[in-house]
Write an enzyme that holds these catalytic residues in place. Structure first.
Site, mmCIF file in Angstrom:
data_model
loop_
_atom_site.group_PDB
_atom_site.id
_atom_site.type_symbol
_atom_site.label_atom_id
_atom_site.label_comp_id
_atom_site.label_asym_id
_atom_site.label_seq_id
_atom_site.Cartn_x
_atom_site.Cartn_y
_atom_site.Cartn_z
ATOM 1 N N ASP A 67 -12.191 0.507 -24.077
ATOM 2 C CA ASP A 67 -12.166 0.413 -22.542
ATOM 3 C C ASP A 67 -12.293 1.795 -21.908
ATOM 4 O OD1 ASP A 67 -11.866 -2.319 -22.599
ATOM 5 O OD2 ASP A 67 -9.598 -1.984 -21.796
ATOM 6 N N PRO A 102 0.654 -1.206 0.037
ATOM 7 C CA PRO A 102 -0.110 0.005 -0.065
ATOM 8 C C PRO A 102 0.780 1.342 -0.050
ATOM 9 C CG PRO A 102 -0.107 -1.314 2.191
ATOM 10 C CD PRO A 102 0.633 -2.002 1.057
ATOM 11 N N ARG A 118 -3.993 -7.926 -20.117
ATOM 12 C CA ARG A 118 -4.688 -7.444 -21.203
ATOM 13 C C ARG A 118 -4.325 -6.579 -22.070
ATOM 14 N NH1 ARG A 118 -8.434 -4.054 -20.727
ATOM 15 N NH2 ARG A 118 -10.357 -5.097 -21.388
ATOM 16 N N GLU A 178 2.864 -8.184 8.757
ATOM 17 C CA GLU A 178 3.229 -6.580 8.614
ATOM 18 C C GLU A 178 3.773 -6.483 7.752
ATOM 19 O OE1 GLU A 178 1.931 -4.163 10.916
ATOM 20 O OE2 GLU A 178 0.771 -5.980 11.301
HETATM 21 N N1 ADE Z 1 -0.986 -5.009 0.126
HETATM 22 C C1 ADE Z 1 -1.724 -4.727 1.178
HETATM 23 N N2 ADE Z 1 -2.498 -3.939 0.693
HETATM 24 C C2 ADE Z 1 -2.231 -3.410 -0.753
HETATM 25 C C3 ADE Z 1 -2.582 -2.359 -1.649
HETATM 26 N N3 ADE Z 1 -3.652 -1.507 -1.336
HETATM 27 N N4 ADE Z 1 -2.085 -2.488 -2.784
HETATM 28 C C4 ADE Z 1 -1.007 -3.405 -2.831
HETATM 29 N N5 ADE Z 1 -0.473 -4.358 -2.219
HETATM 30 C C5 ADE Z 1 -1.167 -4.455 -0.867
#
Ligand code: ADE
Length: 238
Positions: free
Chosen positions: A175, A95, A160, A122
């Site tokens: 698309d 993330p 794709r 984690e």
């Molecule tokens: N792992 C956990 N959340 C994630 C996300 N939003 N994007 C990529 N990998 C992740």
């Protein structure tokens, strides 16, 4: 000899999560036709820990467990050796990474092969990311329990854009995002369903007018749902 157009190497602790993904629908067809190749590595197989452990407590404190560098790096070296390459673009799903979009997927699609690391718990030891020279990619501003679903999102999106994956019937040229706008509404038979009619113009046979209507709808939907994309679209016209 390479007998596919594109290869994904996946490092994960949960290989079974990919079974349906690689065998279903458009991706499954591309695998059968030797266009895509998926090689799934369980990096637990590489741990030197006698009990098969891959994670440990976090230095400096903090909740949960962290995946250590050794199994990841040894697995990565094995992937390079199996591929006969010195270097392969490597992505860590996280993330905190750069946000995935259509352009980034196209950039990855221009390679022949990539490696994707899926974390869990984690996260992973920072040295592992350095050693495998990982580029971090996020699929959005929310946190999932692991990188496997994000990896599937990324691989689907890359696939794709690989020649031969989409047949003519599922072409990507109309698309959302293909021209910076979101997709216009589409209809099939019946012409009337639950009292709702297909817009008259689509039955007119006038291709010019139909195209104009579709473009107007795309602009309207983009403006309403994604004002940020709409601004970009307007600026690109200038
Ligand atoms: N792992 C956990 N959340 C994630 C996300 N939003 N994007 C990529 N990998 C992740």
């Amino acid at each position: 000899m390479k007998d596919y157009n594109y290869k994904f190497n996946i490092m994960t602790l949960f290989p079974e999560m990919f079974n349906d993904f690689v065998s279903s629908s458009i991706i499954g067809r591309a695998v059968k036709n030797n266009i895509l190749d998926f090689k799934i590595y369980n990096f637990r197989d590489y741990t030197l820990d006698p009990h098969g452990k891959v994670d440990d407590y976090v230095f400096g404190g903090g909740n949960g467990m962290l995946i250590g560098p050794q199994p990841i790096y040894d697995c990565y070296k094995d992937i390079l050796e199996n591929s006969g390459k010195k270097n392969i673009t490597t992505i860590y799903m996280s993330p905190r990474g750069e946000r995935l979009n259509q352009n980034l997927a196209k950039e990855f699609a221009s390679e022949e092969e990539i490696v994707i690391l899926c974390g869990h718990y984690e996260g992973v030891d920072e040295r592992a990311l350095k050693l495998i020279n990982a580029r971090e990619v996020s699929i959005g501003d929310y946190v999932l329990t692991g990188g496997e679903i994000p990896a599937m999102v990324l691989m689907d999106c890359i696939s794709r854009n690989i020649n031969g994956v989409l047949g003519n019937e599922d072409s990507s040229s109309t698309d959302s995002f293909s021209d910076g706008l979101l997709e216009y509404p589409q209809y099939t038979r019946p012409r009337v369903y639950e009292g709702m009619e297909v817009p008259e113009i689509l039955l007119s046979g006038n291709h010019k007018l139909i195209e104009q209507w579709q473009k107007e709808q795309s602009i309207m939907i983009t403006k309403q749902n994604r004002p940020d994309l709409y601004e970009q679209y307007k600026n690109n016209l200038k």
